[in-house]
Design an enzyme around this catalytic site. Sequence first.
Site, PDB file in Angstrom:
ATOM      1  N   ASP A   1      34.872  11.463  -4.524  1.00 18.67           N
ATOM      2  CA  ASP A   1      36.286  11.381  -4.879  1.00 18.67           C
ATOM      3  C   ASP A   1      36.711   9.932  -4.711  1.00 18.67           C
ATOM      4  OD1 ASP A   1      36.646  14.107  -5.411  1.00 18.67           O
ATOM      5  OD2 ASP A   1      36.891  14.555  -3.291  1.00 18.67           O
TER       6      ASP A   1
ATOM      7  N   ASP B   1      40.744  23.859 -10.666  1.00 17.65           N
ATOM      8  CA  ASP B   1      41.166  23.961  -9.268  1.00 17.65           C
ATOM      9  C   ASP B   1      42.053  25.192  -9.158  1.00 17.65           C
ATOM     10  OD1 ASP B   1      39.910  21.506  -8.833  1.00 17.65           O
ATOM     11  OD2 ASP B   1      41.760  20.374  -9.179  1.00 17.65           O
TER      12      ASP B   1
END
Length: 251
Positions: A11, A130
């Site tokens: 990330d 997500d």
Amino acid sequence: MLTKRIIPCLDIKNGRTVKGINFVDLRDAGDPVELASIYAKEGADELVFLDISATEEKRKTLAELVYHVAETINIPFTVGGGISSVEDVDILLKNGADKVSINSSAVKRPDLINELVAKFGSQCIVVAIDAKQVNGQWKVHLVGGKVPTELDLFDWAKEVEERGAGEILFTSMDHDGTKNGFANKALAELSDLVNIPVIASGGAGTIAHFTDTFKDGKADAALAASVFHFKEIEINTLKEELKEEGIPVRI
């Protein structure tokens, strides 16, 4: 039988690797180019890079980062974050990405999936989803999990497949960073529903969690971040143990 893939996830925020819990409380985890090189040498099957705070300016930085990573590794890698057009994908692929991951932009404009598949091919397009449980239902969330929608995880996954995406990267927001295991019940349901590979994300804490997500969750690949970044699990050790459990992996 197809081998199961182990995928470290980087990330990226402001050019650094970060990691949080349930999508918040981010802490620095190191230089992405260095980490990518280490993971490639340790036996990772692929890498995923997600620019978690992408803006137009940062995407240019990400393209440069992608170029530097591509020079140092010899395994496929997927890049995501702020991608909303054919042009965005073109830039990243030209800088060395093998696949791209789209998320919020696909929900907001589903035809984007069709456009990217037509231009670059299914094998190149990953749709990241997500989701978290809301009143017992898995609901899709956007913008790094900050924006809830009424979209059902399973309905969206089926549509994503029908529009030509090559893979689904499912992150359970409820499990993310908790190290309590993957969302295997939802993963198994997803895997039964679609005929494209499903990547499990969110919840890796032990080697047993990887075993469980391949056996119980029927995942095709497992993605993790902090357990690799902070050396809690070594990739080569993980793969040896998975092999002993009868799970096909590339050693």
